[in-house]
Enzyme design. Structure first.
Site, PDB file in Angstrom:
ATOM      1  N   LYS A   1       0.834  -1.204   0.000  1.00 38.99           N
ATOM      2  CA  LYS A   1       0.000   0.000   0.000  1.00 38.99           C
ATOM      3  C   LYS A   1       0.869   1.254   0.000  1.00 38.99           C
ATOM      4  O   LYS A   1       1.833   1.346   0.753  1.00 38.99           O
ATOM      5  CB  LYS A   1      -0.868  -0.011   1.262  1.00 38.99           C
ATOM      6  CG  LYS A   1      -1.958   1.032   1.280  1.00 38.99           C
ATOM      7  CD  LYS A   1      -1.581   2.278   2.026  1.00 38.99           C
ATOM      8  CE  LYS A   1      -1.395   2.090   3.492  1.00 38.99           C
ATOM      9  NZ  LYS A   1      -2.640   2.156   4.206  1.00 38.99           N
TER      10      LYS A   1
ATOM     11  N   ARG B   1     -10.345   1.692   6.675  1.00 42.33           N
ATOM     12  CA  ARG B   1      -9.855   0.697   7.643  1.00 42.33           C
ATOM     13  C   ARG B   1      -9.381   1.368   8.928  1.00 42.33           C
ATOM     14  O   ARG B   1      -9.418   0.767  10.001  1.00 42.33           O
ATOM     15  CB  ARG B   1      -8.838  -0.253   7.027  1.00 42.33           C
ATOM     16  CG  ARG B   1      -7.567   0.350   6.448  1.00 42.33           C
ATOM     17  CD  ARG B   1      -6.546   0.623   7.508  1.00 42.33           C
ATOM     18  NE  ARG B   1      -5.198   0.691   6.992  1.00 42.33           N
ATOM     19  CZ  ARG B   1      -4.239   1.380   7.581  1.00 42.33           C
ATOM     20  NH1 ARG B   1      -4.487   2.115   8.658  1.00 42.33           N
ATOM     21  NH2 ARG B   1      -3.027   1.366   7.086  1.00 42.33           N
TER      22      ARG B   1
ATOM     23  N   GLN C   1     -11.244  11.770   7.985  1.00 35.06           N
ATOM     24  CA  GLN C   1     -11.218  10.784   9.073  1.00 35.06           C
ATOM     25  C   GLN C   1     -12.211  11.177  10.163  1.00 35.06           C
ATOM     26  O   GLN C   1     -12.875  10.319  10.766  1.00 35.06           O
ATOM     27  CB  GLN C   1      -9.797  10.679   9.638  1.00 35.06           C
ATOM     28  CG  GLN C   1      -9.505   9.425  10.407  1.00 35.06           C
ATOM     29  CD  GLN C   1      -9.940   8.162   9.711  1.00 35.06           C
ATOM     30  OE1 GLN C   1     -10.753   7.421  10.226  1.00 35.06           O
ATOM     31  NE2 GLN C   1      -9.411   7.918   8.516  1.00 35.06           N
TER      32      GLN C   1
ATOM     33  N   GLY D   1      -4.186  10.165  14.411  1.00 31.88           N
ATOM     34  CA  GLY D   1      -3.464  11.072  13.525  1.00 31.88           C
ATOM     35  C   GLY D   1      -1.979  10.779  13.399  1.00 31.88           C
ATOM     36  O   GLY D   1      -1.375  11.051  12.373  1.00 31.88           O
TER      37      GLY D   1
ATOM     38  N   ASP E   1       0.903   8.961  12.451  1.00 31.11           N
ATOM     39  CA  ASP E   1       1.327   7.801  11.662  1.00 31.11           C
ATOM     40  C   ASP E   1       2.727   8.015  11.108  1.00 31.11           C
ATOM     41  O   ASP E   1       3.120   7.375  10.149  1.00 31.11           O
ATOM     42  CB  ASP E   1       0.327   7.528  10.545  1.00 31.11           C
ATOM     43  CG  ASP E   1       0.200   8.738   9.610  1.00 31.11           C
ATOM     44  OD1 ASP E   1       0.870   9.760   9.860  1.00 31.11           O
ATOM     45  OD2 ASP E   1      -0.559   8.646   8.646  1.00 31.11           O
TER      46      ASP E   1
ATOM     47  N   LYS F   1       4.499  13.575  14.427  1.00 32.01           N
ATOM     48  CA  LYS F   1       3.075  13.900  14.518  1.00 32.01           C
ATOM     49  C   LYS F   1       2.560  13.576  15.923  1.00 32.01           C
ATOM     50  O   LYS F   1       2.760  12.460  16.414  1.00 32.01           O
ATOM     51  CB  LYS F   1       2.276  13.116  13.484  1.00 32.01           C
ATOM     52  CG  LYS F   1       2.568  13.513  12.045  1.00 32.01           C
ATOM     53  CD  LYS F   1       1.568  12.865  11.107  1.00 32.01           C
ATOM     54  CE  LYS F   1       1.923  13.064   9.645  1.00 32.01           C
ATOM     55  NZ  LYS F   1       1.058  12.259   8.757  1.00 32.01           N
TER      56      LYS F   1
END
Lengths: 311, 311
Positions: free
Chosen positions: A67, A111, A139, A222, A224, A228
């Site tokens: 991905k 997901r 989101q 948030g 990832d 962050k």
């Protein structure tokens, strides 16, 4: 090779089927039945963008998944979605490409929201007088839709930086049947809410330790990638119990990584979602605990959602 | 999104243009101008296969590249190529997918062979009475084609495990203008050759220290994942100078990784190809040295070959 565009993918998407696959995936991951190499991150400072590349293989499956998922935060100004990306399935027998899913980031978003729903099922307190959503983007919207099916409360607080975005979100959430309060003050939101979801790519904490009442659950989705953070390290430390999708990823670059790397989590047990799901129990012990779920997103979720779409 | 199949890609391939781009890429990599996250590896034991996922971004480019590259070694028995895979280009401004190159592994094979040609230019001794190729597969064939343009010698030794494969390779190499000796004894090959290329996915050493004469250069391209080795650690240690495509990758999983992890390379300086190319000099100091080039394959090579194809 099958090539599916966004509409073809969404037509095949069934939230409940895929939620079951995701739960199986989290369990398999925590039982070491998944090959999931460390995530690759690229950063595009000149474009205010980033990209992560995840891959995964569930032992015994006939396919593996790769991905590519980008977040380009200046895109909306050009009329493009912030989330970009695609997923691919390859044969685990021959390596041949089998399917290209041009989902424009939707499968990652879906997901992620479904993982948030699973976290809410495991962690939400019994009494919720209002839900809080930090952020007004995709989101923030998807979470609302999927939380509706497991949380009966229809009182909502939404935090955002832009008044326009807040008003747009209010309209959206009202259409979904919520009574909506908007705010640019996250402390005010936290005072009213026992279930809070943080959904922004912020690099500065939005919620702080003093904001959070006993009996609150926070799901943070948030963070990832390195840098962050939506929660202050002190807030993370204040949590009584911490649920993580992956011990390795969350301590490396998740919401809890700063607190972890500063040695502030010594007294905490980090429990993987797959371990809790395998036991079939609730994560929360009582209605006074502060619980935190840190979801960095796992390659196995991509494996499972692609499996659900191609089934 | 542009989608190119293998034939369309090969029609756009120009070896000399892409060799220049590869050299620029190696230099930029060694000058820290490239984002290249650690390679992802997946292993498919049940299928005798493996897969690696590489990505890269050259600072300032308008696109970044992700590559999925598989080796499934039982494929030929089913009439399929061992090498599988594809490359993708994405906008570095918006994250949108721009091109899908369904190259079936050819671009990886080609950029590997061209890197081998660059290594030969930098390392080959002046006197070569014969070239040696370890392996009879696609990489063994491509190396021969591209070495022809920088090495004038037309005496060839080829090592393989299968007599049938050796005879097929003989025919191929004779058609390319070589006088060919085949052998199943790698020691015999090494006795005759001053430029040797190893191209197999072997997990056991094929060449040993005692096999190698002074004045020999070896380019090893087979080791692209943990556990793959064509040269014994003692042979690696015997080299006077070692060229690597990436210090980090080669010491982690390249041909030299065993020797490095066993602490046997203390006396060696590992020099990155990009550093040598930036200086515009030969790597070899004299005709008695044993030189070794360890090529694990870099994401920047994928970035540059995709750039060359899409230009």
């Amino acid at each position: 090779m099958i090539i599916l565009n966004k509409q073809q993918i969404l037509d095949k998407f069934d939230a409940d089927t895929i939620t079951l696959l995701l739960k199986e995936g989290f369990i398999a991951f925590s039982q070491q039945q998944v090959q999931m190499p460390p995530v690759q991150h690229l950063l595009f400072e000149q474009a205010n963008g980033d990209c992560c590349i995840k891959s995964g293989y569930l032992q015994g499956d006939s396919q593996f998944v790769v991905k590519v998922s980008g977040g380009f935060y200046d895109n909306p100004a050009q009329g493009l979605a912030s989330n970009q990306g695609l997923m691919m399935a390859f044969s685990a027998q021959t390596g041949e490409p089998q399917a290209l899913l041009l989902d424009e980031g939707w499968l990652t978003a879906l997901r992620t929201a479904l993982a948030g729903r699973i976290a809410a099922e495991l962690c939400a307190p019994k009494h919720i007088s209002a839900m809080g959503i930090i952020g007004t983007g995709m989101q923030a919207r998807l979470h609302l839709i999927y939380l509706k099916s497991v949380i009966s409360c229809r009182q909502l607080w939404v935090w955002g930086r832009s008044e326009t975005a807040l008003e747009e979100y209010r309209q959206y959430a009202e259409d979904e049947g919520f009574e909506v309060n908007t705010t640019q003050n996250a402390t005010e939101l936290a005072r009213h809410c026992q279930l809070i979801v943080t959904t922004t790519p912020s690099r500065e904490p939005i919620l702080h330790a003093a904001d959070i009442q006993p009996g609150t659950h926070i799901t943070a989705v948030g963070a990832d990638g390195a840098g962050k953070h939506e929660l202050s390290p002190e807030l993370v430390t204040k949590a009584d119990k911490i649920l993580v999708d992956s011990w390795a990823q969350c301590t490396e670059f998740g919401e809890i990584s700063q607190a972890s790397q500063q040695g502030l989590l010594a007294a905490h047990t980090l429990t993987e979602m797959g371990s809790v799901l395998a036991q079939g129990i609730s994560f929360r012990d009582n209605d006074q605990q502060i619980t935190l779920a840190d979801l960095t997103g796992l390659g196995i979720q991509d494996v499972q959602i692609v499996k659900g779409i191609l089934a």
